[in-house]
Design a protein around this motif. Structure first.
Motif, PDB file in Angstrom:
ATOM      1  N   THR A 270      24.835 -50.908  -9.619  1.00 50.94           N
ATOM      2  CA  THR A 270      23.870 -50.381 -10.582  1.00 50.94           C
ATOM      3  C   THR A 270      24.621 -50.028 -11.862  1.00 50.94           C
ATOM      4  O   THR A 270      25.727 -49.485 -11.817  1.00 50.94           O
ATOM      5  CB  THR A 270      23.154 -49.118 -10.061  1.00 50.94           C
ATOM      6  N   LEU A 271      24.017 -50.341 -12.990  1.00 52.20           N
ATOM      7  CA  LEU A 271      24.599 -50.044 -14.293  1.00 52.20           C
ATOM      8  C   LEU A 271      23.551 -49.345 -15.128  1.00 52.20           C
ATOM      9  O   LEU A 271      22.453 -49.872 -15.344  1.00 52.20           O
ATOM     10  CB  LEU A 271      25.068 -51.330 -14.982  1.00 52.20           C
ATOM     11  N   GLY A 272      23.879 -48.138 -15.601  1.00 49.22           N
ATOM     12  CA  GLY A 272      22.905 -47.366 -16.340  1.00 49.22           C
ATOM     13  C   GLY A 272      23.440 -46.858 -17.667  1.00 49.22           C
ATOM     14  O   GLY A 272      24.638 -46.606 -17.817  1.00 49.22           O
ATOM     15  N   ALA A 279      16.594 -45.019 -22.068  1.00 47.02           N
ATOM     16  CA  ALA A 279      17.425 -45.202 -20.875  1.00 47.02           C
ATOM     17  C   ALA A 279      17.170 -46.586 -20.312  1.00 47.02           C
ATOM     18  O   ALA A 279      16.044 -47.097 -20.365  1.00 47.02           O
ATOM     19  CB  ALA A 279      17.126 -44.135 -19.825  1.00 47.02           C
ATOM     20  N   ILE A 280      18.227 -47.195 -19.792  1.00 49.55           N
ATOM     21  CA  ILE A 280      18.103 -48.506 -19.157  1.00 49.55           C
ATOM     22  C   ILE A 280      18.958 -48.527 -17.905  1.00 49.55           C
ATOM     23  O   ILE A 280      20.056 -47.945 -17.875  1.00 49.55           O
ATOM     24  CB  ILE A 280      18.528 -49.635 -20.126  1.00 49.55           C
ATOM     25  N   ASN A 281      18.447 -49.154 -16.860  1.00 54.84           N
ATOM     26  CA  ASN A 281      19.174 -49.251 -15.603  1.00 54.84           C
ATOM     27  C   ASN A 281      19.001 -50.655 -15.031  1.00 54.84           C
ATOM     28  O   ASN A 281      17.883 -51.164 -14.933  1.00 54.84           O
ATOM     29  CB  ASN A 281      18.656 -48.223 -14.593  1.00 54.84           C
ATOM     30  N   LEU A 282      20.119 -51.287 -14.663  1.00 51.97           N
ATOM     31  CA  LEU A 282      20.128 -52.618 -14.073  1.00 51.97           C
ATOM     32  C   LEU A 282      20.693 -52.532 -12.660  1.00 51.97           C
ATOM     33  O   LEU A 282      21.703 -51.839 -12.437  1.00 51.97           O
ATOM     34  CB  LEU A 282      20.963 -53.585 -14.915  1.00 51.97           C
ATOM     35  N   THR A 283      20.071 -53.231 -11.724  1.00 57.79           N
ATOM     36  CA  THR A 283      20.487 -53.177 -10.318  1.00 57.79           C
ATOM     37  C   THR A 283      20.594 -54.583  -9.759  1.00 57.79           C
ATOM     38  O   THR A 283      19.742 -55.433 -10.037  1.00 57.79           O
ATOM     39  CB  THR A 283      19.479 -52.374  -9.479  1.00 57.79           C
ATOM     40  N   GLY A 284      21.626 -54.812  -8.968  1.00 61.35           N
ATOM     41  CA  GLY A 284      21.794 -56.099  -8.314  1.00 61.35           C
ATOM     42  C   GLY A 284      22.278 -55.928  -6.888  1.00 61.35           C
ATOM     43  O   GLY A 284      23.031 -54.993  -6.583  1.00 61.35           O
ATOM     44  N   LYS A 285      21.832 -56.813  -6.000  1.00 63.00           N
ATOM     45  CA  LYS A 285      22.231 -56.723  -4.604  1.00 63.00           C
ATOM     46  C   LYS A 285      22.210 -58.118  -3.982  1.00 63.00           C
ATOM     47  O   LYS A 285      21.269 -58.877  -4.177  1.00 63.00           O
ATOM     48  CB  LYS A 285      21.294 -55.796  -3.837  1.00 63.00           C
ATOM     49  N   ARG A 286      23.280 -58.439  -3.257  1.00 63.77           N
ATOM     50  CA  ARG A 286      23.358 -59.704  -2.531  1.00 63.77           C
ATOM     51  C   ARG A 286      23.770 -59.402  -1.093  1.00 63.77           C
ATOM     52  O   ARG A 286      24.762 -58.711  -0.856  1.00 63.77           O
ATOM     53  CB  ARG A 286      24.391 -60.646  -3.167  1.00 63.77           C
ATOM     54  N   THR A 287      23.006 -59.926  -0.131  1.00 67.13           N
ATOM     55  CA  THR A 287      23.265 -59.676   1.281  1.00 67.13           C
ATOM     56  C   THR A 287      23.245 -60.994   2.040  1.00 67.13           C
ATOM     57  O   THR A 287      22.319 -61.786   1.894  1.00 67.13           O
ATOM     58  CB  THR A 287      22.209 -58.729   1.875  1.00 67.13           C
ATOM     59  N   GLU A 288      24.271 -61.196   2.867  1.00 67.80           N
ATOM     60  CA  GLU A 288      24.355 -62.404   3.677  1.00 67.80           C
ATOM     61  C   GLU A 288      24.822 -62.044   5.089  1.00 67.80           C
ATOM     62  O   GLU A 288      25.970 -61.642   5.290  1.00 67.80           O
ATOM     63  CB  GLU A 288      25.329 -63.410   3.063  1.00 67.80           C
ATOM     64  N   ASP A 289      23.918 -62.131   6.040  1.00 66.66           N
ATOM     65  CA  ASP A 289      24.222 -61.917   7.463  1.00 66.66           C
ATOM     66  C   ASP A 289      24.925 -60.585   7.702  1.00 66.66           C
ATOM     67  O   ASP A 289      25.794 -60.468   8.572  1.00 66.66           O
ATOM     68  CB  ASP A 289      25.087 -63.065   8.007  1.00 66.66           C
ATOM     69  N   PHE A 290      24.536 -59.547   6.945  1.00 65.13           N
ATOM     70  CA  PHE A 290      25.187 -58.245   7.102  1.00 65.13           C
ATOM     71  C   PHE A 290      24.322 -57.352   7.989  1.00 65.13           C
ATOM     72  O   PHE A 290      23.698 -56.393   7.547  1.00 65.13           O
ATOM     73  CB  PHE A 290      25.428 -57.593   5.752  1.00 65.13           C
ATOM     74  N   VAL A 291      24.280 -57.695   9.273  1.00 63.04           N
ATOM     75  CA  VAL A 291      23.514 -56.939  10.260  1.00 63.04           C
ATOM     76  C   VAL A 291      24.445 -55.923  10.908  1.00 63.04           C
ATOM     77  O   VAL A 291      25.447 -56.290  11.519  1.00 63.04           O
ATOM     78  CB  VAL A 291      22.925 -57.875  11.331  1.00 63.04           C
ATOM     79  N   ASP A 338      15.121 -51.523 -15.283  1.00 62.17           N
ATOM     80  CA  ASP A 338      14.205 -50.470 -15.719  1.00 62.17           C
ATOM     81  C   ASP A 338      14.548 -50.055 -17.137  1.00 62.17           C
ATOM     82  O   ASP A 338      15.730 -49.883 -17.473  1.00 62.17           O
ATOM     83  CB  ASP A 338      14.300 -49.241 -14.812  1.00 62.17           C
ATOM     84  N   VAL A 339      13.521 -49.868 -17.955  1.00 59.53           N
ATOM     85  CA  VAL A 339      13.701 -49.385 -19.323  1.00 59.53           C
ATOM     86  C   VAL A 339      12.742 -48.231 -19.558  1.00 59.53           C
ATOM     87  O   VAL A 339      11.540 -48.341 -19.275  1.00 59.53           O
ATOM     88  CB  VAL A 339      13.448 -50.499 -20.359  1.00 59.53           C
ATOM     89  N   LEU A 340      13.269 -47.110 -20.065  1.00 62.99           N
ATOM     90  CA  LEU A 340      12.461 -45.949 -20.428  1.00 62.99           C
ATOM     91  C   LEU A 340      12.620 -45.704 -21.918  1.00 62.99           C
ATOM     92  O   LEU A 340      13.737 -45.577 -22.419  1.00 62.99           O
ATOM     93  CB  LEU A 340      12.901 -44.712 -19.647  1.00 62.99           C
ATOM     94  N   ASP A 345       8.299 -36.367 -27.987  1.00 65.02           N
ATOM     95  CA  ASP A 345       8.101 -35.531 -26.807  1.00 65.02           C
ATOM     96  C   ASP A 345       6.755 -35.768 -26.127  1.00 65.02           C
ATOM     97  O   ASP A 345       6.554 -35.349 -24.977  1.00 65.02           O
ATOM     98  CB  ASP A 345       8.228 -34.052 -27.182  1.00 65.02           C
ATOM     99  N   ASP A 346       5.816 -36.420 -26.820  1.00 66.37           N
ATOM    100  CA  ASP A 346       4.476 -36.598 -26.274  1.00 66.37           C
ATOM    101  C   ASP A 346       4.283 -37.926 -25.547  1.00 66.37           C
ATOM    102  O   ASP A 346       3.373 -38.052 -24.730  1.00 66.37           O
ATOM    103  CB  ASP A 346       3.436 -36.503 -27.398  1.00 66.37           C
ATOM    104  N   LEU A 347       5.106 -38.903 -25.846  1.00 62.33           N
ATOM    105  CA  LEU A 347       4.873 -40.249 -25.324  1.00 62.33           C
ATOM    106  C   LEU A 347       6.120 -40.782 -24.631  1.00 62.33           C
ATOM    107  O   LEU A 347       7.233 -40.669 -25.139  1.00 62.33           O
ATOM    108  CB  LEU A 347       4.489 -41.204 -26.459  1.00 62.33           C
ATOM    109  N   SER A 348       5.927 -41.379 -23.446  1.00 59.94           N
ATOM    110  CA  SER A 348       7.009 -42.068 -22.746  1.00 59.94           C
ATOM    111  C   SER A 348       6.476 -43.376 -22.188  1.00 59.94           C
ATOM    112  O   SER A 348       5.353 -43.439 -21.675  1.00 59.94           O
ATOM    113  CB  SER A 348       7.588 -41.204 -21.626  1.00 59.94           C
ATOM    114  N   LEU A 349       7.288 -44.434 -22.317  1.00 58.98           N
ATOM    115  CA  LEU A 349       6.934 -45.765 -21.851  1.00 58.98           C
ATOM    116  C   LEU A 349       7.973 -46.226 -20.843  1.00 58.98           C
ATOM    117  O   LEU A 349       9.184 -46.097 -21.075  1.00 58.98           O
ATOM    118  CB  LEU A 349       6.877 -46.745 -23.022  1.00 58.98           C
ATOM    119  N   THR A 350       7.502 -46.784 -19.723  1.00 63.22           N
ATOM    120  CA  THR A 350       8.391 -47.277 -18.684  1.00 63.22           C
ATOM    121  C   THR A 350       8.071 -48.736 -18.393  1.00 63.22           C
ATOM    122  O   THR A 350       6.902 -49.099 -18.218  1.00 63.22           O
ATOM    123  CB  THR A 350       8.234 -46.457 -17.384  1.00 63.22           C
TER     124      THR A 350
END
Length: 525
Positions: A270-272, A279-291, A338-340, A345-350
Motif C-alpha cells: 500500500t502506498l499513501g 489524500a490518495i492511497n494505492l493498493t496492490g496484491k498478488r497471490t499464487e497458491d498461498f494456502v 482511493d482519492v479523497l 470544511d463543508d464538502l468532501s469527495l471520495t
C-alpha cells in the motif's frame, strides 16, 4: 476444563494476596428466535422446524498486577447457528485462557494466544465472533526486547477449534525493528518464519486422498511446510509505504477440487499520500497458491493460519455489501486506488476503483465508486454516491454456471439534527441488475436519542426479481432498537434477511435466509 478454572482462580488469588491488582471483564450474548417463512426459504432445517430458538455467549475476565496478566473466557453455544447456519451447535467450556508475566525485557505467555506476523499474510491468530472464527494458538509465546528499537518473538503450539485443537504443530517467530532516517523519514522493517508439522492422523488422511486420485496426479506428501516473510513500513513526510512478500515451501494443498503439490507466494503493498484537503492511497496484491492451513484436510473457514488482506473496500451500504469479494489464496491479482478531495470544511469527495482478476486474467471483481458529503447546511448532513460493479458469483459464491453480476447502485443519505441529543437519518439505495435475485430498492429511517436510545426501520424489496428469486419479489423488513447505559448495550430486532454472503474483514461465508427475532447484550466492567 475445571482444572483451568482452578488454576486461574488460585493464581489470581495468590498474586492478589501480595498486592492489589485490577480485574476487568466483558460480556457478549446473542439470542435468535427462528420464525419459519417458506416464501423466502427460511425453513427446511432443524432451527426452523424443531428448535425454534438458540444463541451463544462469551464471558471474559482479565486480571493484571505488576506485569502479571491472567485471562479466562467461557464460551456457551445453545442451539447456535454460528458454526453452520442450517444446523444447531451446542457446547459449553473454556474458550480461552492465558497466563503472562513480564520480567525485565522478556514477556512469557502460556495458554491461548492471539498474535500475528506482519500484516497477517504469514500468520494471524485472531477472533471474529460474527463468523465464529477463533483460531487462537494454544501453546507458549515469548517476546523479548533486544534493544531500544529491536524486538523478537517466538511461539509454538496447536490451533484451537471450538473446544478442541487441531493436531498439527505450528512454530514460528519474527524480528521487528524501528529505524530513524533523519528528521522526516522512519521505517519499521521485519522478518518472520513459520513451520507447520502434520501429525500422523492428518498425514494418513492426506495419503488416502492422494491414493484415491488418478495415477498421473499422485505425489509424495511432506510432513513439514516452511514459510517466510519480509515486510517494511516507510514513512517520509506525507508519504507512507508498506510492502510485504511471503513464500512457502512445497506441500499438499487443495486446488481445482483435488490435492496438488507445490509451493506458493504472496505480495502485498500500500502506498499513501495525505495532506490537508487531499489524500490518495494505492493498493496492490498478488497471490499464487498461498494456502496456509493447519492441514490440507481443512476447508472453508476451518484451520486458517493466516489472514489475507482484502483490496476491495467493505461498503456499509446494505445492497453493496451483498457482493463483497473475499480474498483468494489460490490465484488473485488485485489493484485498488482511493482519492479523497476536501476543497473546504463543508464538502468532501471520495473516489475509488478496484480491479481484481485471477492470475490467468479471469475477471473476478470490478468496482467504480464515487461519493460526496456536504455539511454546509445548518443541522443537515447530505451524502450521496454511485457504485458500478461486476462480481464473479461463480467463484465467490461457488455457483457453477451463473453469469457475472453487473450492478448499478445510486444511494443517498440525509441526517438531520434537531438538537445535541436528537437526530434522524434516512438512507435510500437502488440496485439495478438482471442477475442473481435481480433489482432491489432499500430504505432506512433511523432515530437517535443520544446517548441512550436508537430506533431504526428498514425494508429491502425485490422490485424486479431475477433468476434466483424463485418465489418472486419479497419485502425483507428489519425493525431495530438499541438501549445503551454506560458500558451496557442492549439490542432487539425483528429481521427478514435474504440469503447471501456475509463478509467481515475480507473473510466471507454463505448464509441462508433468516426470519425471526434477534436479541443482543454487550457489556464491559
Amino acid at each position: 476444563m475445571k482444572k483451568y478454572i482452578v488454576l486461574f482462580a488460585l493464581t489470581a488469588i495468590s498474586v492478589s494476596g501480595l498486592a492489589q491488582g485490577t480485574l476487568s471483564g466483558d460480556l457478549m450474548m446473542n439470542a435468535n428466535f427462528f420464525r419459519r417463512d417458506s416464501t423466502i426459504n427460511a425453513d427446511g432445517n432443524p432451527l426452523y422446524d424443531n428448535y425454534l430458538s438458540g444463541g451463544e455467549a462469551w464471558l471474559g475476565m482479565r486480571y493484571y498486577n505488576k506485569g502479571f496478566t491472567a485471562t479466562l473466557r467461557t464460551d456457551a453455544f445453545h442451539n447456535s447457528n454460528l458454526l453452520n447456519p442450517v444446523q444447531a451447535f451446542s457446547g459449553f467450556g473454556i474458550g480461552a485462557w492465558s497466563l503472562s508475566k513480564e520480567y525485565h525485557d522478556l514477556t512469557v505467555t502460556a495458554g491461548y494466544i492471539y498474535d500475528q506476523i506482519g500484516s497477517g499474510i504469514l500468520f494471524r491468530a485472531y477472533e471474529d465472533r460474527g463468523l465464529l472464527i477463533d483460531n487462537a494458538l494454544v501453546g507458549v509465546h515469548l517476546k523479548y526486547k533486544i534493544g531500544e528499537n529491536l524486538y523478537a518473538k517466538a511461539f509454538a503450539g496447536q490451533q484451537k477449534f471450538l473446544f478442541e485443537r487441531y493436531l498439527p504443530i505450528i512454530k514460528g517467530g519474527n524480528v521487528e525493528g524501528e529505524v530513524n532516517l533523519g528528521d522526516k523519514a522512519h521505517m519499521t522493517p521485519g522478518v518472520g518464519i513459520l513451520n507447520r508439522t502434520l501429525d500422523q492422523a492428518s498425514m494418513d488422511q492426506v495419503v488416502s486422498t492422494i491414493n484415491s486420485q488418478p495415477m498421473e496426479t499422485r505425489f509424495v506428501p511432506k510432513y513439514n511446510m516452511y514459510a517466510f516473510t519480509a515486510y517494511n513500513t516507510l514513512t517520509w513526510g506525507d508519504f507512507s509505504w508498506y510492502m510485504e512478500g511471503a513464500y512457502k515451501t512445497e506441500e499438499a494443498f487443495v486446488k481445482d477440487n483435488r490435492l496438488q503439490f507445490g509451493d506458493g507466494n504472496a505480495q502485498y503493498t500500500t502506498l499513501g499520500y495525505a495532506r490537508k484537503g487531499f489524500a490518495i492511497n494505492l493498493t496492490g496484491k498478488r497471490t499464487e497458491d498461498f494456502v496456509m492451513r493447519t492441514s490440507p484436510n481443512q476447508v472453508l473457514l476451518r484451520g486458517m493460519m493466516n489472514w489475507q488482506p482484502i483490496v476491495a473496500r467493505l461498503r456499509p451500504q446494505r445492497l453493496m455489501a451483498r457482493y463483497t469479494p473475499a480474498s483468494q489464496d489460490i490465484s488473485e491479482m488485485a489493484l485498488g486506488g482511493d482519492v479523497l478531495v476536501a476543497p473546504n470544511d463543508d464538502l468532501s469527495l471520495t473516489f475509488n476503483y478496484t480491479h481484481i482478476n485471477t492470475l490467468e486474467e479471469k475477471l473476478l471483481y470490478r468496482e467504480a465508486y464515487a461519493e460526496a458529503e456536504y455539511r454546509g447546511l445548518k443541522d443537515i448532513i447530505l451524502q450521496g454516491g454511485v457504485q458500478l460493479m461486476q462480481y464473479n458469483q461463480e467463484i465467490y459464491q461457488v455457483k457453477p454456471g451463473v453469469p457475472i453480476v453487473k450492478s448499478f447502485i445510486p444511494f443517498a443519505e440525509v441526517t438531520y439534527r434537531f438538537d445535541s441529543k436528537h437526530s434522524i437519518r434516512t438512507q435510500w439505495e437502488y440496485q439495478q441488475t438482471k442477475e442473481d435475485f435481480g433489482s432491489w430498492i432499500f430504505g432506512l429511517v433511523e432515530f437517535n436519542i443520544a446517548p441512550k436510545w436508537s430506533f431504526a426501520v428498514s425494508d429491502m424489496y425485490n422490485i424486479d426479481p431475477g433468476p434466483a428469486a424463485t418465489n418472486g419479489g419479497h419485502h425483507y423488513y428489519n425493525v431495530f432498537t438499541a438501549f445503551t447505559k454506560g458500558p451496557h448495550r442492549f439490542t432487539a430486532s425483528y429481521v427478514k434477511q435474504v440469503e447471501g454472503i456475509n463478509c467481515t474483514g475480507g473473510v466471507c461465508r454463505y448464509e441462508p435466509a433468516f426470519s425471526g427475532v434477534r436479541l443482543g447484550i454487550t457489556s464491559s466492567f
